[in-house]
Design a protein around this motif. Structure first.
Motif, PDB file in Angstrom:
ATOM      1  N   ALA A  81      -8.774  -0.090  18.004  1.00 56.42           N
ATOM      2  CA  ALA A  81      -7.633  -0.871  18.490  1.00 56.42           C
ATOM      3  C   ALA A  81      -6.763  -0.042  19.417  1.00 56.42           C
ATOM      4  N   ILE A  82      -6.703   1.269  19.138  1.00 57.00           N
ATOM      5  CA  ILE A  82      -5.835   2.177  19.893  1.00 57.00           C
ATOM      6  C   ILE A  82      -6.496   3.544  19.994  1.00 57.00           C
ATOM      7  N   CYS A  83      -6.031   4.345  20.957  1.00 55.82           N
ATOM      8  CA  CYS A  83      -6.703   5.624  21.207  1.00 55.82           C
ATOM      9  C   CYS A  83      -5.739   6.717  21.655  1.00 55.82           C
ATOM     10  N   VAL A  84      -5.916   7.903  21.102  1.00 55.85           N
ATOM     11  CA  VAL A  84      -5.193   9.100  21.543  1.00 55.85           C
ATOM     12  C   VAL A  84      -6.133   9.922  22.426  1.00 55.85           C
ATOM     13  N   GLY A 110     -13.134  -1.412  26.112  1.00 55.99           N
ATOM     14  CA  GLY A 110     -12.312  -2.229  27.001  1.00 55.99           C
ATOM     15  C   GLY A 110     -10.922  -1.619  27.115  1.00 55.99           C
ATOM     16  N   PRO A 111      -9.972  -2.388  27.634  1.00 49.15           N
ATOM     17  CA  PRO A 111      -8.639  -1.838  27.920  1.00 49.15           C
ATOM     18  C   PRO A 111      -7.717  -1.810  26.697  1.00 49.15           C
ATOM     19  N   ILE A 112      -7.995  -0.961  25.733  1.00 51.73           N
ATOM     20  CA  ILE A 112      -7.125  -0.848  24.549  1.00 51.73           C
ATOM     21  C   ILE A 112      -5.952   0.095  24.867  1.00 51.73           C
ATOM     22  N   PRO A 113      -4.839  -0.033  24.132  1.00 53.89           N
ATOM     23  CA  PRO A 113      -3.719   0.886  24.345  1.00 53.89           C
ATOM     24  C   PRO A 113      -4.129   2.340  24.089  1.00 53.89           C
ATOM     25  N   MET A 114      -3.740   3.202  25.040  1.00 55.81           N
ATOM     26  CA  MET A 114      -4.037   4.628  24.902  1.00 55.81           C
ATOM     27  C   MET A 114      -2.770   5.423  25.180  1.00 55.81           C
ATOM     28  N   ILE A 115      -2.786   6.665  24.719  1.00 56.14           N
ATOM     29  CA  ILE A 115      -1.652   7.551  24.959  1.00 56.14           C
ATOM     30  C   ILE A 115      -2.167   8.958  25.238  1.00 56.14           C
ATOM     31  N   LEU A 116      -1.474   9.663  26.126  1.00 56.29           N
ATOM     32  CA  LEU A 116      -1.837  11.055  26.392  1.00 56.29           C
ATOM     33  C   LEU A 116      -1.077  11.953  25.428  1.00 56.29           C
ATOM     34  N   MET A 117      -1.794  12.901  24.860  1.00 54.52           N
ATOM     35  CA  MET A 117      -1.186  13.867  23.945  1.00 54.52           C
ATOM     36  C   MET A 117      -1.373  15.269  24.528  1.00 54.52           C
ATOM     37  N   GLN A 118      -0.268  15.844  24.978  1.00 54.88           N
ATOM     38  CA  GLN A 118      -0.315  17.235  25.450  1.00 54.88           C
ATOM     39  C   GLN A 118       0.057  18.130  24.278  1.00 54.88           C
TER      40      GLN A 118
END
Ligand code: GDP
Length: 171
Positions: A81-84, A110-118
């Motif tokens: 559903a979501i991705c880091v 497909g276009p699931i919500p993602m976030i960048l983790m630095q």
């Protein structure tokens, strides 16, 4: 009350802190040892997302050392559903690989919500391999939110999941 369960995958090159993130978030501890496997496919945790005012159950899936993305199985991605998208401040290659990881996730999910983790922001310096500006530019280019973390002292970890889960509920 409806209980929502979200599968969350954490992808990125090896050694960036994915296993540490998951174990820290779920168990509240930080292990300094390199963990090749967490024993199960995923770890489960209850999470209250403040920005969405929603309680969710998160299933956090680690790549468990299968970081060469061509070898990652379909089952790993299925139903996410979501991705880091994780990279390390002290590993340029992990930063350069983010786009590849993102492409792979989009291909499978497909276009699931993602976030960048630095991650490893505690090691940020003038000479670190990835700067804050690099992170900002990538976030802008990919049109994704970015959160800086130090998994070691749990900095940014709640914010990361709050933002990501919040994005899911905005859809
Ligand atoms: P993975 O291969 O992406 O799952 O990475 P790990 O979680 O196994 O972490 C790789 C190494 O980086 C371990 O030695 C961790 O202790 C260390 N590490 C993880 N997060 C941080 C962090 O925020 N700061 C620092 N200094 N080290 C970290």
């Amino acid at each position: 009350e409806i209980d929502i369960t979200l599968k969350c995958i954490v992808v990125g090159n090896g050694e960036v802190g994915k296993t540490s993130l998951i174990t820290r978030f779920v168990k509240g501890d930080f292990t300094d040892e390199y963990k090749k496997t967490i024993g199960t496919d995923f770890l489960e945790t209850e999470f209250f997302c403040e920005s969405a005012d929603e309680n969710v159950t998160l299933h956090l899936w680690d790549t468990a050392g299968q970081e060469v993305f061509s070898t990652m199985t379909r089952g790993y991605y299925r139903g996410s559903a979501i991705c880091v998208l994780a990279f390390s401040t002290v590993d340029r290659a992990s930063f350069e690989a983010v786009k590849k990881w993102m492409g792979r996730v989009e291909e499978e999910c497909g276009p699931i919500p993602m976030i960048l983790m630095q991650n490893k922001i505690d090691l940020l310096s003038d000479s670190s391999e990835v700067s804050l500006k690099d992170g900002d530019r990538l976030a802008e280019e990919l049109d994704l939110p970015i959160v800086r973390t130090c998994v070691k002292d749990e900095r940014g970890v709640r914010e990361l999941f709050d933002t990501l889960v919040g994005t899911y509920f905005e859809l």
